[in-house]
Design a protein around this motif. Structure first.
Motif, PDB file in Angstrom:
ATOM      1  N   GLU A  54      -0.597   4.223  -2.609  1.00 48.40           N
ATOM      2  CA  GLU A  54      -0.420   5.672  -2.467  1.00 48.40           C
ATOM      3  C   GLU A  54      -0.068   6.374  -3.780  1.00 48.40           C
ATOM      4  N   GLU A 106      -5.620   0.850  -2.458  1.00 48.78           N
ATOM      5  CA  GLU A 106      -5.284   2.100  -1.789  1.00 48.78           C
ATOM      6  C   GLU A 106      -3.799   2.438  -1.950  1.00 48.78           C
ATOM      7  N   LYS A 118       0.815  -1.215   0.000  1.00 46.39           N
ATOM      8  CA  LYS A 118       0.000   0.000   0.000  1.00 46.39           C
ATOM      9  C   LYS A 118       0.851   1.268   0.000  1.00 46.39           C
ATOM     10  N   GLY A 119       1.994   1.230   0.678  1.00 50.95           N
ATOM     11  CA  GLY A 119       2.838   2.409   0.826  1.00 50.95           C
ATOM     12  C   GLY A 119       3.639   2.719  -0.417  1.00 50.95           C
ATOM     13  N   ASP A 121       6.951  14.576  -2.753  1.00 53.51           N
ATOM     14  CA  ASP A 121       6.200  14.194  -3.953  1.00 53.51           C
ATOM     15  C   ASP A 121       6.958  14.587  -5.212  1.00 53.51           C
TER      16      ASP A 121
END
Length: 362
Positions: A42, A40, A10-11, A234
């Motif tokens: 990321e 989900e 998920k990460g 990001d």
């Protein structure tokens, strides 16, 4: 080609970044890609591409028979020629589903994982020679291993960063805030440098379970004016632009995609002598320091700052090495060639060959 990429965490870390970049680079190269990932995940938005089909698969247990059956149906709908898995859970589930479907399964080695998760893998793609040695020690035949370095899709700088004799040089470092990344060592090194009279600034990017512990360390050492916390990164290019020097203080780093990103952006690199950096870098391309040693790290920073001409030359050399060895243009054709090679050989013929699977759990 039609290629299924399977990554079920998920990460978002280095392994997940490679999964995303590989999906996008293959799609850019004209291939059809099925990206099977956690619903989900990321970085789900980064997979949006005309030639990428995103299929969610939530797996709560590594050995879930439901997940294997579900992935089997997903593969049946897409009919890939090859499956490429990432990390333990993805490789365990994809290996079983791929074997039952008669499709060759490639596994990327992102760390020194327990080989029990890789029992049904046709071919291994470690990023370093040291990971290849680990696989062979675990019983994997050399013919079923191809060392393929990782790569990055980050925009490449036109030229390297020129180091200078700044009075307040800025270092940048980022990653997951976990112990093995060594950020506590870097903070201690900044303290040592400050005590010796050097006014060093550090911008620390990332997040994770040790966030508060690192903040407490900065406060205890009274380094609030020297160290700032950027938060999760990001935009890697923007983050790296905040300093001339990039530091990787990892205690354990099987590869280190962040190094490739710093190389591609032409930064002056300082890295610990952990597994991956030792293969990617050398004294001609970076300033190296000992593991878990703030004194050695501080001395490397001191040398980098006090020798700007040498630092600039190292940055130029690392940028050129990235272009020649770690760029998508260099790496993607290697993966595609391996895919074609595996598809051209009968899967059942390969799995019946002696020495294809790990002989023991490492």
């Amino acid at each position: 080609m039609k290629i299924s990429q399977v990554m079920l965490s998920k990460g978002f870390g280095g392994a997940e970044r490679l999964f995303v970049d590989l999906c996008r680079a293959l799609a850019d190269d004209g291939h059809r890609v099925q990206a099977v990932c956690h619903p989900e995940f990321e970085a789900l938005s980064q997979l949006e591409h005309d030639r990428i089909g995103i299929v969610p698969l939530r797996v709560k247990w590594d050995w879930s028979p439901w997940a294997r059956r579900r992935l089997g149906r997903i593969l049946g709908d897409f009919s890939p020629q090859v499956i490429h898995s990432h990390l333990c859970r993805g490789s365990a589930v994809a290996g079983d589903a791929g074997t039952k479907a008669g499709i060759p399964v490639i596994a990327n080695m992102h760390n020194y994982a327990n080989l029990k998760y890789y029992r049904n893998i046709s071919h291994f793609c470690p990023g370093t020679a040291d990971q290849k040695r680990y696989l062979m020690d675990g019983g994997v035949a050399e013919k079923n291993i191809s060392v393929i370095p990782h790569f990055s899709m980050i925009p490449v700088a036109e030229k390297a960063t020129a180091a200078s004799g700044d009075e307040s040089p800025v270092l940048v470092s980022f990653g997951r805030f976990v112990h093995k990344k060594g950020f506590h060592v870097l903070i201690d090194a900044i303290k040592l440098l400050g005590d010796s009279g050097l006014n060093i600034k550090l911008v620390l990017g990332g997040d994770g379970p040790e966030r508060q512990k690192l903040r407490n360390q900065v406060e205890a050492l009274k380094l609030q004016n020297q160290i700032s916390f950027h938060g999760w990164v990001d935009d890697v290019s923007f983050f790296l632009s905040q300093g001339r020097y990039f530091v990787l203080p990892s205690l354990d780093e099987p590869f280190g995609i962040v190094i490739l990103e710093a190389m591609a952006r032409g930064k002056v690199i300082l890295a610990s002598r952990s597994e991956g950096p030792k293969e990617i870098l050398d004294p001609s391309t970076a300033w190296m320091f000992e593991l878990n040693d703030p004194v050695s790290l501080a001395e490397a920073v001191r040398q980098a700052i006090s020798n700007p001409d040498s630092s600039t030359e190292k940055a130029r050399a690392s940028l050129e090495r990235y272009r020649s060895t770690y760029s998508p243009e260099r790496i993607i054709p290697v993966y595609v060639s391996l895919y074609h090679e595996l598809v051209s050989v009968s899967y059942y013929e390969r799995t019946n060959q002696e020495g294809n699977q790990p002989s023991r759990v490492a």
